[in-house]
Design a protein around this motif. Sequence first.
Motif, short mmCIF file in Angstrom:
data_model
loop_
_atom_site.label_atom_id
_atom_site.label_comp_id
_atom_site.label_asym_id
_atom_site.label_seq_id
_atom_site.Cartn_x
_atom_site.Cartn_y
_atom_site.Cartn_z
N LEU A 184 38.90 -22.98 28.72
CA LEU A 184 38.74 -22.53 27.34
C LEU A 184 37.97 -23.57 26.55
O LEU A 184 38.22 -24.77 26.68
CB LEU A 184 40.11 -22.32 26.68
N THR A 185 37.04 -23.10 25.75
CA THR A 185 36.48 -23.94 24.69
C THR A 185 37.11 -23.45 23.39
O THR A 185 36.86 -22.32 22.96
CB THR A 185 34.94 -23.87 24.63
N PRO A 186 38.01 -24.24 22.81
CA PRO A 186 38.74 -23.77 21.62
C PRO A 186 37.80 -23.43 20.46
O PRO A 186 36.71 -23.98 20.34
CB PRO A 186 39.64 -24.97 21.27
N SER A 187 38.27 -22.52 19.63
CA SER A 187 37.48 -22.10 18.47
C SER A 187 37.65 -23.09 17.32
O SER A 187 38.64 -23.81 17.24
CB SER A 187 37.92 -20.71 18.01
N GLU A 191 36.52 -16.79 13.07
CA GLU A 191 35.41 -15.96 13.55
C GLU A 191 34.99 -16.33 14.97
O GLU A 191 34.16 -15.66 15.57
CB GLU A 191 34.21 -16.08 12.61
N ARG A 192 35.54 -17.42 15.49
CA ARG A 192 35.22 -17.91 16.84
C ARG A 192 33.73 -18.20 16.98
O ARG A 192 33.09 -17.88 17.98
CB ARG A 192 35.67 -16.91 17.91
N SER A 193 33.17 -18.81 15.95
CA SER A 193 31.73 -19.10 15.92
C SER A 193 31.34 -20.02 17.07
O SER A 193 32.09 -20.92 17.46
CB SER A 193 31.36 -19.77 14.60
N VAL A 194 30.15 -19.80 17.61
CA VAL A 194 29.61 -20.68 18.65
C VAL A 194 28.87 -21.81 17.96
O VAL A 194 27.67 -21.75 17.71
CB VAL A 194 28.70 -19.92 19.63
N ARG A 198 31.12 -26.29 20.35
CA ARG A 198 31.59 -25.22 21.24
C ARG A 198 30.54 -24.86 22.28
O ARG A 198 30.86 -24.63 23.44
CB ARG A 198 31.95 -23.96 20.44
N GLY A 199 29.30 -24.82 21.84
CA GLY A 199 28.23 -24.49 22.79
C GLY A 199 28.14 -25.51 23.91
O GLY A 199 27.96 -25.15 25.08
N GLU A 200 28.29 -26.80 23.57
CA GLU A 200 28.22 -27.83 24.60
C GLU A 200 29.40 -27.73 25.56
O GLU A 200 29.24 -27.86 26.78
CB GLU A 200 28.17 -29.22 23.96
N ALA A 279 23.67 -32.51 33.27
CA ALA A 279 23.27 -31.26 33.92
C ALA A 279 23.77 -30.05 33.14
O ALA A 279 23.19 -28.96 33.26
CB ALA A 279 23.82 -31.23 35.35
N TYR A 280 24.81 -30.22 32.36
CA TYR A 280 25.35 -29.08 31.60
C TYR A 280 24.34 -28.52 30.62
O TYR A 280 24.40 -27.32 30.25
CB TYR A 280 26.63 -29.50 30.86
N LYS A 281 23.39 -29.35 30.18
CA LYS A 281 22.42 -28.89 29.19
C LYS A 281 21.51 -27.79 29.73
O LYS A 281 20.91 -27.04 28.96
CB LYS A 281 21.59 -30.08 28.71
N LYS A 282 21.44 -27.68 31.06
CA LYS A 282 20.60 -26.64 31.67
C LYS A 282 21.35 -25.31 31.83
O LYS A 282 20.76 -24.31 32.22
CB LYS A 282 20.12 -27.11 33.04
N ILE A 283 22.65 -25.32 31.54
CA ILE A 283 23.47 -24.12 31.70
C ILE A 283 23.40 -23.27 30.45
O ILE A 283 23.43 -23.80 29.33
CB ILE A 283 24.94 -24.50 32.00
N GLU A 284 23.31 -21.96 30.61
CA GLU A 284 23.31 -21.05 29.47
C GLU A 284 24.75 -20.78 29.03
O GLU A 284 25.66 -20.70 29.86
CB GLU A 284 22.63 -19.73 29.86
N THR A 285 24.95 -20.63 27.72
CA THR A 285 26.30 -20.31 27.24
C THR A 285 26.77 -18.96 27.77
O THR A 285 27.98 -18.71 27.85
CB THR A 285 26.35 -20.30 25.70
N SER A 286 25.84 -18.12 28.17
CA SER A 286 26.23 -16.81 28.71
C SER A 286 27.06 -16.96 29.98
O SER A 286 27.87 -16.08 30.30
CB SER A 286 24.98 -15.97 29.00
N THR A 287 26.87 -18.07 30.71
CA THR A 287 27.67 -18.29 31.92
C THR A 287 29.15 -18.35 31.58
O THR A 287 29.99 -17.82 32.30
CB THR A 287 27.24 -19.60 32.62
#
Length: 383
Positions: A184-187, A191-194, A198-200, A279-287
């Motif tokens: 989990l990435t906590p909100s 609104e649970r904004s990204v 949170r994005g990182e 390496a995480y910077k290359k990952i899309e948040t959609s994953t």
Amino acid sequence: MINILSSILNNYETFKEASLTGRYINATHISNPLKKAASNFEVKVLGESTLGEPIHLIKVGSGKLKILMWSQMHGNESTTTKAVFDMLNVFSDHSQDSVVKDILSNCTLYIIPMLNPDGARSYTRVNANEIDLNRDAKNLTQVESQVLRKTFDDLQPDFCFNLHDQRTIFSAGANEIPATLSFLTPSEDVERSVTKSRGESMKVIGAIYEDLSKLIPNRIGRYDDGYNANCTGDTFQSLGVPTILFEAGHSKGDYARDKTREYVLYALFSGLNAVAAQAYKKIETSTYFNIPENEKLFYDLILRNAEINGKNVDIAIQFKEILKDEEVLFLPFVENISPKLEFFGHKEINCDFKNVTLPDHNLLTENVIVDKILVNYEVLMIN
């Protein structure tokens, strides 16, 4: 999968912290592992619990990126504590491994292996004042909460790893597969904004997911991200620090969670490597959003096609964890009796429409603890 994971897979038993086994882990149990850690890393006492037990901090590495992680905020959630000491053994035994070198040269880890030693001693979620420390981040009424917050404020970490266990009720999505690991990435808001942080943290979780899904496919879930200002993860995330919640779940037959601890170890290394190598910077948040959400679809045991009082029913049993003589017992509790349960059991037994009663031949009902039942007068041991 990163090289160090392949090495760990082949050699796990050689650096598994053998002194830590089972579910009951308290401050006494970690005293020798702490002494061993002190011979390789910096160990100090941050403060004391409500009942005067020491709360330790282990410092590992020398890199610019600071990662704060803590385990056993809930005293009865010990799997990640075992994995943390396994991880420290890997750091010691594989100090020349390229991934270990990269992690410890780019990062400095600050590890609180047991934030709630009083709860750990009594095997309870709460502390000695019966306060859930993970609901005390706003008011900071407890000394343990204050220790964690002061450590956070003093260190100003770049990432936080918040380490927990979750119950056996969770599935990884709407299917018959338990959630062995969840993240989990906590909100930061309702609104649970990204947000940026949170994005990182989503990207770090995505990197872990890509590594671990090769090892335990379909067994990784995404925990509910409803906002709670009193929760530690939500608080630290709202302060701009990417925070990742690790949840150690169920592996088949592994109620001691000694198999799950192994997967937690791999997840820790995967996450640390993703941060150290950027390496995480290359990952899309959609994953992150592709990880199936946890659902509450499991009982520990379901007796299918039983007859009670002339009716065909399913009987759902959940284990209650009770500490007795420094051992965690799993007491079978009848939680649900219904004509057809649309749930899964970690174990299922077909009663073939036979009559089911208590051992004294009385009617089996909900809300009772049973270690055995009668199926057509034959004894069936539940646990």
